[in-house]
Write a protein that holds these residues in place. Structure first.
Motif, PDB file in Angstrom:
ATOM      1  N   CYS A  30       0.862  -1.180   0.000  1.00 31.62           N
ATOM      2  CA  CYS A  30       0.000   0.000   0.000  1.00 31.62           C
ATOM      3  C   CYS A  30       0.902   1.235   0.000  1.00 31.62           C
ATOM      4  O   CYS A  30       1.837   1.327   0.798  1.00 31.62           O
ATOM      5  CB  CYS A  30      -0.891   0.002   1.236  1.00 31.62           C
ATOM      6  SG  CYS A  30      -1.838   1.523   1.444  1.00 31.62           S
ATOM      7  N   HIS A  41     -10.004  -9.024  -3.221  1.00 32.43           N
ATOM      8  CA  HIS A  41     -11.053  -8.014  -3.153  1.00 32.43           C
ATOM      9  C   HIS A  41     -11.351  -7.562  -1.726  1.00 32.43           C
ATOM     10  O   HIS A  41     -11.972  -6.531  -1.536  1.00 32.43           O
ATOM     11  CB  HIS A  41     -12.341  -8.542  -3.794  1.00 32.43           C
ATOM     12  CG  HIS A  41     -12.154  -8.895  -5.229  1.00 32.43           C
ATOM     13  ND1 HIS A  41     -12.025  -7.944  -6.200  1.00 32.43           N
ATOM     14  CD2 HIS A  41     -12.053 -10.091  -5.846  1.00 32.43           C
ATOM     15  CE1 HIS A  41     -11.871  -8.542  -7.370  1.00 32.43           C
ATOM     16  NE2 HIS A  41     -11.880  -9.844  -7.190  1.00 32.43           N
ATOM     17  N   GLU A  42     -10.906  -8.316  -0.733  1.00 26.94           N
ATOM     18  CA  GLU A  42     -11.164  -7.950   0.652  1.00 26.94           C
ATOM     19  C   GLU A  42     -10.331  -6.736   1.076  1.00 26.94           C
ATOM     20  O   GLU A  42     -10.768  -5.920   1.881  1.00 26.94           O
ATOM     21  CB  GLU A  42     -10.851  -9.132   1.566  1.00 26.94           C
ATOM     22  CG  GLU A  42     -11.181  -8.885   3.017  1.00 26.94           C
ATOM     23  CD  GLU A  42     -10.899 -10.107   3.876  1.00 26.94           C
ATOM     24  OE1 GLU A  42     -10.958  -9.959   5.093  1.00 26.94           O
ATOM     25  OE2 GLU A  42     -10.622 -11.186   3.332  1.00 26.94           O
ATOM     26  N   TRP A  44      -8.402  -4.656  -1.332  1.00 27.66           N
ATOM     27  CA  TRP A  44      -8.116  -3.700  -2.401  1.00 27.66           C
ATOM     28  C   TRP A  44      -9.349  -3.412  -3.242  1.00 27.66           C
ATOM     29  O   TRP A  44     -10.117  -4.320  -3.544  1.00 27.66           O
ATOM     30  CB  TRP A  44      -7.027  -4.259  -3.331  1.00 27.66           C
ATOM     31  CG  TRP A  44      -5.758  -4.556  -2.621  1.00 27.66           C
ATOM     32  CD1 TRP A  44      -5.381  -5.752  -2.101  1.00 27.66           C
ATOM     33  CD2 TRP A  44      -4.714  -3.644  -2.316  1.00 27.66           C
ATOM     34  NE1 TRP A  44      -4.163  -5.633  -1.500  1.00 27.66           N
ATOM     35  CE2 TRP A  44      -3.724  -4.359  -1.620  1.00 27.66           C
ATOM     36  CE3 TRP A  44      -4.515  -2.296  -2.583  1.00 27.66           C
ATOM     37  CZ2 TRP A  44      -2.556  -3.753  -1.174  1.00 27.66           C
ATOM     38  CZ3 TRP A  44      -3.342  -1.697  -2.139  1.00 27.66           C
ATOM     39  CH2 TRP A  44      -2.386  -2.421  -1.444  1.00 27.66           C
ATOM     40  N   PHE A  45      -9.529  -2.158  -3.629  1.00 26.79           N
ATOM     41  CA  PHE A  45     -10.544  -1.818  -4.626  1.00 26.79           C
ATOM     42  C   PHE A  45     -10.000  -2.213  -5.988  1.00 26.79           C
ATOM     43  O   PHE A  45      -8.792  -2.127  -6.234  1.00 26.79           O
ATOM     44  CB  PHE A  45     -10.850  -0.318  -4.612  1.00 26.79           C
ATOM     45  CG  PHE A  45     -11.656   0.112  -3.425  1.00 26.79           C
ATOM     46  CD1 PHE A  45     -12.937  -0.367  -3.221  1.00 26.79           C
ATOM     47  CD2 PHE A  45     -11.133   1.003  -2.508  1.00 26.79           C
ATOM     48  CE1 PHE A  45     -13.690   0.033  -2.133  1.00 26.79           C
ATOM     49  CE2 PHE A  45     -11.871   1.410  -1.413  1.00 26.79           C
ATOM     50  CZ  PHE A  45     -13.149   0.921  -1.225  1.00 26.79           C
ATOM     51  N   TYR A  61      -5.676  -3.398  -9.522  1.00 21.83           N
ATOM     52  CA  TYR A  61      -5.887  -3.085  -8.118  1.00 21.83           C
ATOM     53  C   TYR A  61      -5.374  -1.684  -7.834  1.00 21.83           C
ATOM     54  O   TYR A  61      -4.339  -1.283  -8.337  1.00 21.83           O
ATOM     55  CB  TYR A  61      -5.154  -4.106  -7.241  1.00 21.83           C
ATOM     56  CG  TYR A  61      -5.740  -5.489  -7.337  1.00 21.83           C
ATOM     57  CD1 TYR A  61      -6.789  -5.874  -6.533  1.00 21.83           C
ATOM     58  CD2 TYR A  61      -5.252  -6.413  -8.260  1.00 21.83           C
ATOM     59  CE1 TYR A  61      -7.342  -7.139  -6.622  1.00 21.83           C
ATOM     60  CE2 TYR A  61      -5.802  -7.673  -8.366  1.00 21.83           C
ATOM     61  CZ  TYR A  61      -6.840  -8.025  -7.545  1.00 21.83           C
ATOM     62  OH  TYR A  61      -7.394  -9.270  -7.640  1.00 21.83           O
ATOM     63  N   GLU A  62      -6.118  -0.936  -7.016  1.00 21.17           N
ATOM     64  CA  GLU A  62      -5.724   0.422  -6.671  1.00 21.17           C
ATOM     65  C   GLU A  62      -4.389   0.419  -5.931  1.00 21.17           C
ATOM     66  O   GLU A  62      -3.966  -0.591  -5.389  1.00 21.17           O
ATOM     67  CB  GLU A  62      -6.796   1.077  -5.788  1.00 21.17           C
ATOM     68  CG  GLU A  62      -8.085   1.356  -6.510  1.00 21.17           C
ATOM     69  CD  GLU A  62      -7.965   2.465  -7.533  1.00 21.17           C
ATOM     70  OE1 GLU A  62      -6.998   3.241  -7.510  1.00 21.17           O
ATOM     71  OE2 GLU A  62      -8.859   2.548  -8.386  1.00 21.17           O
ATOM     72  N   CYS A  65      -4.645   0.617  -0.151  1.00 21.87           N
ATOM     73  CA  CYS A  65      -5.572  -0.411   0.332  1.00 21.87           C
ATOM     74  C   CYS A  65      -6.909   0.231   0.693  1.00 21.87           C
ATOM     75  O   CYS A  65      -7.025   1.452   0.751  1.00 21.87           O
ATOM     76  CB  CYS A  65      -4.969  -1.139   1.538  1.00 21.87           C
ATOM     77  SG  CYS A  65      -4.697  -0.114   2.987  1.00 21.87           S
ATOM     78  N   LYS A  66      -7.924  -0.584   0.929  1.00 22.53           N
ATOM     79  CA  LYS A  66      -9.263  -0.058   1.214  1.00 22.53           C
ATOM     80  C   LYS A  66      -9.269   0.841   2.452  1.00 22.53           C
ATOM     81  O   LYS A  66      -9.982   1.831   2.496  1.00 22.53           O
ATOM     82  CB  LYS A  66     -10.260  -1.202   1.409  1.00 22.53           C
ATOM     83  CG  LYS A  66     -10.723  -1.813   0.119  1.00 22.53           C
ATOM     84  CD  LYS A  66     -11.819  -2.824   0.374  1.00 22.53           C
ATOM     85  CE  LYS A  66     -12.357  -3.377  -0.932  1.00 22.53           C
ATOM     86  NZ  LYS A  66     -13.430  -4.351  -0.727  1.00 22.53           N
ATOM     87  N   CYS A  67      -8.488   0.497   3.441  1.00 22.65           N
ATOM     88  CA  CYS A  67      -8.442   1.291   4.668  1.00 22.65           C
ATOM     89  C   CYS A  67      -7.872   2.686   4.404  1.00 22.65           C
ATOM     90  O   CYS A  67      -8.344   3.670   4.960  1.00 22.65           O
ATOM     91  CB  CYS A  67      -7.599   0.563   5.702  1.00 22.65           C
ATOM     92  SG  CYS A  67      -7.536   1.386   7.276  1.00 22.65           S
ATOM     93  N   TYR A  69      -7.660   4.205   1.352  1.00 27.49           N
ATOM     94  CA  TYR A  69      -8.150   4.799   0.114  1.00 27.49           C
ATOM     95  C   TYR A  69      -8.766   6.180   0.348  1.00 27.49           C
ATOM     96  O   TYR A  69      -8.471   7.134  -0.362  1.00 27.49           O
ATOM     97  CB  TYR A  69      -9.178   3.874  -0.547  1.00 27.49           C
ATOM     98  CG  TYR A  69      -9.613   4.337  -1.909  1.00 27.49           C
ATOM     99  CD1 TYR A  69      -8.868   4.003  -3.025  1.00 27.49           C
ATOM    100  CD2 TYR A  69     -10.754   5.105  -2.086  1.00 27.49           C
ATOM    101  CE1 TYR A  69      -9.252   4.420  -4.284  1.00 27.49           C
ATOM    102  CE2 TYR A  69     -11.148   5.528  -3.335  1.00 27.49           C
ATOM    103  CZ  TYR A  69     -10.394   5.188  -4.429  1.00 27.49           C
ATOM    104  OH  TYR A  69     -10.767   5.614  -5.676  1.00 27.49           O
TER     105      TYR A  69
END
Length: 94
Positions: A30, A41-42, A44-45, A61-62, A65-67, A69
């Motif tokens: 990240c 998918h859990e 990463w967007f 993948y972005e 990480c989702k947290c 983002y």
């Protein structure tokens, strides 16, 4: 690349690799928190990449990480930044 620890990589002035292979499978770095997370998918967007030469679209993948983002790409939506302040907090004088 030889198996070096994270501290050894950073101490030598090298950048951390974007992907590593662990017992959990492939993990991605990240760019915001500088931590490795499993590539699924859990964590990463995803988005659909442009078609390659064969005309196939792959999953991308972005970078954050989702947290992280929202922190990285939507700083204006952070909690507390749009709150109404009192007269004193805005710098008003009595």
């Amino acid at each position: 690349m030889p198996n070096l620890t994270r501290n050894e990589l950073l101490s030598k002035g090298n950048a951390l690799p974007k992907f590593i292979e662990t017992e959990l499978g492939k993990e991605k770095l990240c760019i915001e928190c500088q931590e490795y997370w499993p590539l699924d998918h859990e964590f990463w967007f995803t988005y659909r990449n442009k078609p390659n030469k064969k005309g196939e679209r792959t999953i991308g993948y972005e970078a954050a990480c989702k947290c992280c983002y929202g922190i990285r790409y939507r700083p204006q939506k952070q909690k507390g930044t749009g709150q109404i302040k009192s007269y004193f907090e805005r710098g008003g004088e009595f």
